[in-house]
Design an enzyme around this catalytic site. Structure first.
Site, PDB file in Angstrom:
ATOM      1  CD  GLU A  50      -1.806  -2.348   1.605  1.00  0.00           C
ATOM      2  OE1 GLU A  50      -0.615  -2.626   1.901  1.00  0.00           O
ATOM      3  OE2 GLU A  50      -2.736  -3.178   1.728  1.00  0.00           O
ATOM      4  CG  PHE A 112     -10.669  -9.152  10.965  1.00  0.00           C
ATOM      5  CD1 PHE A 112      -9.443  -9.636  11.423  1.00  0.00           C
ATOM      6  CD2 PHE A 112     -10.908  -9.137   9.597  1.00  0.00           C
ATOM      7  CE1 PHE A 112      -8.479 -10.089  10.528  1.00  0.00           C
ATOM      8  CE2 PHE A 112      -9.952  -9.596   8.698  1.00  0.00           C
ATOM      9  CZ  PHE A 112      -8.743 -10.077   9.171  1.00  0.00           C
ATOM     10  CD  GLN A 113      -7.826  -7.015   7.637  1.00  0.00           C
ATOM     11  OE1 GLN A 113      -8.663  -6.738   6.793  1.00  0.00           O
ATOM     12  NE2 GLN A 113      -6.674  -7.577   7.334  1.00  0.00           N
ATOM     13  CE  LYS A 162     -17.409  -6.353   3.308  1.00  0.00           C
ATOM     14  NZ  LYS A 162     -16.692  -7.585   3.596  1.00  0.00           N
ATOM     15  CG  MET A 479      22.356  12.144   3.712  1.00  0.00           C
ATOM     16  SD  MET A 479      23.461  13.381   3.059  1.00  0.00           S
ATOM     17  CE  MET A 479      22.583  13.971   1.637  1.00  0.00           C
TER      18      MET A 479
HETATM   19  C1  LIG Z   1      18.473  14.756   2.185  1.00  0.00           C
HETATM   20  C2  LIG Z   1      17.768  16.053   1.915  1.00  0.00           C
HETATM   21  C3  LIG Z   1      18.500  17.208   1.725  1.00  0.00           C
HETATM   22  C4  LIG Z   1      17.848  18.405   1.397  1.00  0.00           C
HETATM   23  N1  LIG Z   1      18.611  19.508   1.119  1.00  0.00           N
HETATM   24  C5  LIG Z   1      18.013  20.602   0.579  1.00  0.00           C
HETATM   25  C6  LIG Z   1      18.791  21.701   0.086  1.00  0.00           C
HETATM   26  O1  LIG Z   1      20.021  21.713   0.142  1.00  0.00           O
HETATM   27  N2  LIG Z   1      18.132  22.727  -0.486  1.00  0.00           N
HETATM   28  C7  LIG Z   1      16.761  22.751  -0.606  1.00  0.00           C
HETATM   29  O2  LIG Z   1      16.220  23.685  -1.207  1.00  0.00           O
HETATM   30  N3  LIG Z   1      16.015  21.765  -0.087  1.00  0.00           N
HETATM   31  C8  LIG Z   1      16.604  20.687   0.466  1.00  0.00           C
HETATM   32  N4  LIG Z   1      15.831  19.637   0.920  1.00  0.00           N
HETATM   33  C9  LIG Z   1      14.354  19.760   0.853  1.00  0.00           C
HETATM   34  C10 LIG Z   1      13.795  20.446   2.079  1.00  0.00           C
HETATM   35  O3  LIG Z   1      13.716  19.535   3.134  1.00  0.00           O
HETATM   36  C11 LIG Z   1      12.374  21.023   1.767  1.00  0.00           C
HETATM   37  O4  LIG Z   1      11.533  19.991   1.333  1.00  0.00           O
HETATM   38  C12 LIG Z   1      12.384  22.068   0.682  1.00  0.00           C
HETATM   39  O5  LIG Z   1      13.455  22.971   0.823  1.00  0.00           O
HETATM   40  C13 LIG Z   1      11.064  22.851   0.714  1.00  0.00           C
HETATM   41  O6  LIG Z   1      10.890  23.492  -0.493  1.00  0.00           O
HETATM   42  P1  LIG Z   1       9.953  24.743  -0.650  1.00  0.00           P
HETATM   43  O7  LIG Z   1      10.330  25.833   0.267  1.00  0.00           O
HETATM   44  O8  LIG Z   1       9.933  25.026  -2.106  1.00  0.00           O
HETATM   45  O9  LIG Z   1       8.552  24.277  -0.094  1.00  0.00           O
HETATM   46  P2  LIG Z   1       7.394  23.291  -0.519  1.00  0.00           P
HETATM   47  O10 LIG Z   1       7.343  22.196   0.475  1.00  0.00           O
HETATM   48  O11 LIG Z   1       7.399  22.943  -1.945  1.00  0.00           O
HETATM   49  O12 LIG Z   1       6.176  24.236  -0.153  1.00  0.00           O
HETATM   50  C14 LIG Z   1       5.589  25.062  -1.090  1.00  0.00           C
HETATM   51  C15 LIG Z   1       5.163  26.387  -0.489  1.00  0.00           C
HETATM   52  O13 LIG Z   1       4.389  27.034  -1.501  1.00  0.00           O
HETATM   53  C16 LIG Z   1       3.075  27.291  -1.035  1.00  0.00           C
HETATM   54  N5  LIG Z   1       2.146  27.057  -2.137  1.00  0.00           N
HETATM   55  C17 LIG Z   1       1.638  25.888  -2.577  1.00  0.00           C
HETATM   56  N6  LIG Z   1       0.840  26.089  -3.631  1.00  0.00           N
HETATM   57  C18 LIG Z   1       0.834  27.418  -3.856  1.00  0.00           C
HETATM   58  C19 LIG Z   1       0.187  28.250  -4.806  1.00  0.00           C
HETATM   59  N7  LIG Z   1      -0.604  27.753  -5.756  1.00  0.00           N
HETATM   60  N8  LIG Z   1       0.403  29.576  -4.741  1.00  0.00           N
HETATM   61  C20 LIG Z   1       1.177  30.117  -3.756  1.00  0.00           C
HETATM   62  N9  LIG Z   1       1.830  29.377  -2.847  1.00  0.00           N
HETATM   63  C21 LIG Z   1       1.662  28.040  -2.902  1.00  0.00           C
HETATM   64  C22 LIG Z   1       2.830  26.387   0.148  1.00  0.00           C
HETATM   65  O14 LIG Z   1       1.896  26.963   1.035  1.00  0.00           O
HETATM   66  C23 LIG Z   1       4.241  26.258   0.734  1.00  0.00           C
HETATM   67  O15 LIG Z   1       4.509  27.296   1.645  1.00  0.00           O
HETATM   68  C24 LIG Z   1      16.442  18.442   1.309  1.00  0.00           C
HETATM   69  C25 LIG Z   1      15.704  17.291   1.547  1.00  0.00           C
HETATM   70  C26 LIG Z   1      16.352  16.105   1.821  1.00  0.00           C
HETATM   71  C27 LIG Z   1      15.527  14.872   2.024  1.00  0.00           C
HETATM   72  C1  LIG Z   2      12.431   5.646   5.467  1.00  0.00           C
HETATM   73  C2  LIG Z   2      13.695   6.344   5.861  1.00  0.00           C
HETATM   74  N1  LIG Z   2      14.484   5.801   6.817  1.00  0.00           N
HETATM   75  C3  LIG Z   2      15.654   6.410   7.147  1.00  0.00           C
HETATM   76  C4  LIG Z   2      16.036   7.572   6.551  1.00  0.00           C
HETATM   77  C5  LIG Z   2      17.336   8.277   6.946  1.00  0.00           C
HETATM   78  N2  LIG Z   2      18.281   8.275   5.800  1.00  0.00           N
HETATM   79  C6  LIG Z   2      18.416   9.350   4.994  1.00  0.00           C
HETATM   80  S1  LIG Z   2      19.495   9.075   3.735  1.00  0.00           S
HETATM   81  C7  LIG Z   2      19.804   7.507   4.276  1.00  0.00           C
HETATM   82  C8  LIG Z   2      20.762   6.619   3.536  1.00  0.00           C
HETATM   83  C9  LIG Z   2      20.330   6.314   2.140  1.00  0.00           C
HETATM   84  O1  LIG Z   2      21.191   5.353   1.591  1.00  0.00           O
HETATM   85  P1  LIG Z   2      21.168   5.014   0.064  1.00  0.00           P
HETATM   86  O2  LIG Z   2      19.785   4.805  -0.412  1.00  0.00           O
HETATM   87  O3  LIG Z   2      22.120   3.919  -0.207  1.00  0.00           O
HETATM   88  O4  LIG Z   2      21.659   6.364  -0.599  1.00  0.00           O
HETATM   89  P2  LIG Z   2      23.068   7.135  -0.529  1.00  0.00           P
HETATM   90  O5  LIG Z   2      22.933   8.159   0.553  1.00  0.00           O
HETATM   91  O6  LIG Z   2      24.138   6.151  -0.253  1.00  0.00           O
HETATM   92  O7  LIG Z   2      23.183   7.771  -1.872  1.00  0.00           O
HETATM   93  C10 LIG Z   2      19.082   7.225   5.438  1.00  0.00           C
HETATM   94  C11 LIG Z   2      19.139   5.951   6.179  1.00  0.00           C
HETATM   95  C12 LIG Z   2      15.145   8.115   5.589  1.00  0.00           C
HETATM   96  N3  LIG Z   2      15.396   9.270   4.982  1.00  0.00           N
HETATM   97  N4  LIG Z   2      14.010   7.466   5.233  1.00  0.00           N
END
Ligand SMILES: Cc1cc2nc3c(=O)[nH]c(=O)nc-3n(C[C@H](O)[C@H](O)[C@H](O)COP(=O)(O)OP(=O)(O)OC[C@H]3O[C@@H](n4cnc5c(N)ncnc54)[C@H](O)[C@@H]3O)c2cc1C
Ligand SMILES: Cc1ncc(C[n+]2csc(CCOP(=O)(O)OP(=O)(O)O)c2C)c(N)n1
Length: 571
Positions: A50, A112-113, A162, A479
């Site tokens: 799912e 159940f469930q 259901k 990471m």
């Molecule tokens: C491992 C990892 C590393 C990351 N590193 C970075 C990084 O280095 N740099 C980076 O940028 N991000 C990074 N991120 C992502 C970060 O965590 C956020 O998800 C991201 O920065 C949010 O983007 P955003 O501000 O565009 O917001 P979004 O989550 O895209 O939010 C959108 C915003 O726009 C608004 N909005 C939506 N629809 C409309 C509309 N029609 N009109 C007006 N407003 C609207 C919403 O209300 C909201 O405030 C990383 C994520 C991970 C998993």
């Molecule tokens: C469901 C979930 N569990 C744990 C994490 C924390 N986490 C972020 S990156 C990462 C490692 C990812 O490893 P891999 O897919 O091999 O990618 P790599 O960073 O080596 O490119 C982990 C465990 C997460 N983001 N999501």
């Protein structure tokens, strides 16, 4: 005509123009599945878990701007779906999730469930409903779609007991537009606020445009490009906004934030007017908020959700409204006002930006011996002409994908930003392909992430889905290992990947093609083989990459945006 709840549900989906539904059956939704069996308006895609149904529906929406739809059964069906729902919620993705529930008379009896679906999902949906009477079913579903796609989009769940799906009822067609007294999102921005913003932008000497996922959600890339070109300012897109401004534009300075470019972060910090468009000042983007607030600058913030404004950073000119509407109005007012005003020259600002760009912060040391992960992404960009849909999982590979695949179009880059959910990559590709059957699709993943939903290789086989899986296999939770190296004295606690399967054999076992690539010289030929020779097959490309490569630049947690580490020499 008298019919039963399940048929009404199916008719409502057809009424909404739904063409694809991702799901998994079970006891509580059997009447619904029986009604699905008897209809031909939409296609149902049977996933293997799912969680993948929700991710696929989520990506279907991200790639197409339609509302994604999925169906799960009660209890474990719902709990398996939670990660997918929370993932969509964090990134504001419009979806409708239909869940089965135990019969109304059994609710609260540990049936159940049974699980309290409304309670469990409340913190991670835009809204949810429990339908207790079949007479409310059609209206509830219509409201669910309306709420999901309007205002700040998000997932909406409809819990259907259901017995409700079996109760007889008359189908009543919709009567005009939906209106809800307690819910009235504002699209047009306040004229006076837009005027203030225009005056500020006209007098700016160092303007900067910071845009995010809201531009993509609002389908306003074209309007954004026009504003950026008219203002002549540099522009950065967050991880969620990549592709909204073409990466090939000289005015695009790359992604901001923790792994953003030197020039984007320096410009964010040193501008005098910051125009934030559909971006939410995430902690990964601004770093330590106290450092971000150190420089005096005026901030204009366009966002459809008033609660997003001044949430993390205090702004000077809030504009509540839909990005597209507001940018159109802003441009009209800017053009009208520009005739009388003399905007400041931006030459000095651009000299500064070019100096920052000159640092070439994304340069990396190539190798003939070992495959560099960045090199694989660069070659993928070349082989696909920069025009593929790219989904990714979460980790270092996600950041390299964002940095080195230069997106020129919106809705091409599909990833989990807010929740950062490992395991989304493959189901995301399924949703993307259902929405864009002829497109080239790559899944950039890691050997850990791909294993979190690897069972979906079976779904891909059943529905002839043919993404190319680009696995950057570093035998580490890369990471996590990078953080442990930098912040935890290189104590690599449980961050290695041992006992990995032979991915070539895994792919073959599911009826796909598998390739293992170990030398840099073989990277491009393998990609060409996958995208050309095996165009109509799913190909698992297992790239054995440099084990300990790190993602640079990096802003360490708690540090300021401009306190970037540019490479291992800065450690
Ligand atoms: C491992 C990892 C590393 C990351 N590193 C970075 C990084 O280095 N740099 C980076 O940028 N991000 C990074 N991120 C992502 C970060 O965590 C956020 O998800 C991201 O920065 C949010 O983007 P955003 O501000 O565009 O917001 P979004 O989550 O895209 O939010 C959108 C915003 O726009 C608004 N909005 C939506 N629809 C409309 C509309 N029609 N009109 C007006 N407003 C609207 C919403 O209300 C909201 O405030 C990383 C994520 C991970 C998993
Ligand atoms: C469901 C979930 N569990 C744990 C994490 C924390 N986490 C972020 S990156 C990462 C490692 C990812 O490893 P891999 O897919 O091999 O990618 P790599 O960073 O080596 O490119 C982990 C465990 C997460 N983001 N999501």
């Amino acid at each position: 005509m008298e019919t039963i709840g399940a048929d009404i549900l199916v008719r409502c989906l057809a009424e909404e123009g739904v063409e694809h539904v991702f799901g998994y059956p079970g006891g509580a939704v059997l009447y619904i599945y029986d009604a699905i069996f008897k209809q031909d308006k939409f296609k149902h895609i049977l996933v293997r878990h799912e969680q993948a149904a929700v991710h696929a529906a989520d990506a279907y929406s991200r790639a197409s701007n339609k509302v994604g739809v999925c169906i799960v059964t009660s209890g474990p069906g719902v709990t398996n779906a939670i990660t997918g729902i929370a993932t969509a919620y964090m990134d504001s993705i419009p979806m409708v999730i239909i869940s089965g529930q135990v019969p109304t008379a059994a609710i609260g009896e540990d049936a159940f469930q049974e699980c309290d679906t409304v309670g469990i999902t409340r913190p991670c949906v835009k809204h949810n409903f429990l339908v207790r009477d079949v007479k409310d079913l059609a209206d509830t579903l219509r409201k669910a779609f309306y709420i999901a796609r309007t205002g700040r989009p998000g997932p909406v769940l409809v819990d259907v007991p259901k017995d409700v799906s079996l109760q007889p009822c008359k189908y009543v067609p919709p009567k005009g537009e939906i209106s809800m007294r307690s819910y009235a999102p504002v699209n047009k921005g306040h004229q006076g606020q837009i005027k203030k913003a225009v005056q500020m932008l006209l007098s700016a000497e160092r303007p900067m445009i910071y845009t995010g996922g809201g531009v993509i959600l609002s389908d306003a890339s074209e309007e954004l490009r026009r504003v950026v070109e008219r203002l002549g300012a540099p522009c950065t897109n967050t991880l969620m906004g990549l592709g909204a401004m073409p990466a090939s534009s000289r005015q695009f300075v790359g992604m901001p934030g923790m792994h953003g470019t030197y020039e984007a972060n320096m410009a964010m910090q040193h501008c005098d007017v910051l125009l934030a468009v559909g971006a939410r000042f995430d902690d990964r983007v601004i770093g330590n908020p106290r450092h971000f607030a150190q420089n005096a600058r005026k901030i204009i913030h366009i966002d459809i959700d008033p609660s997003s404004i001044s949430k993390r950073v205090r702004v000077d000119v809030p504009i509540v409204g839909n990005v597209k509407d507001v940018l159109v109005e802003l441009l009209a007012q800017y053009d009208a006002a520009r005739a009388d005003a003399k905007p400041a020259s931006l030459d000095k600002w651009w000299q500064q930006i070019e100096a920052w760009r000159g640092k070439q912060c994304l340069h990396y040391a190539g190798s003939d011996e070992v495959i560099k992960p960045q090199f694989v992404v660069e070659k993928l960009w070349e082989v696909t002409g920069g025009d593929a849909f790219v989904t990714s999982d979460v980790g270092q590979h996600q950041m390299w994908a964002a940095q080195y695949y230069k997106f020129d179009k919106p809705r091409r880059w599909i990833n989990s930003g807010g929740l950062g959910t490992m395991g989304v990559g493959l189901p995301y590709a399924m949703g993307v392909q259902m929405a864009n059957p002829g497109a080239e699709i790559a899944v950039i993943t890691g050997e850990a992430s791909i294993q979190m939903n690897i069972q979906e290789l079976s779904t891909c086989q059943q529905y002839h889905l043919t993404p190319k899986i680009v696995c950057l296999n570093n035998r580490f939770l890369g990471m996590v290992r990078q953080w442990q190296q930098i912040d935890y004295g290189s104590r690599y606690s449980e961050s290695y990947m041992d006992s990995l399967p032979d991915f070539v054999k895994v792919a073959e076992a599911y009826g796909h093609v598998g390739l293992r690539i170990e030398r840099p010289a073989d990277v491009e030929p393998a990609l060409r083989e996958a995208f050309k020779k095996h165009k109509d097959r799913l190909v698992f490309l297992d790239f054995i990459t440099d084990r300990t490569e790190n993602v640079w630049p990096m802003v360490k947690a708690g540090r300021g945006l401009t306190e970037m580490l540019l490479g291992s020499e800065d450690l």
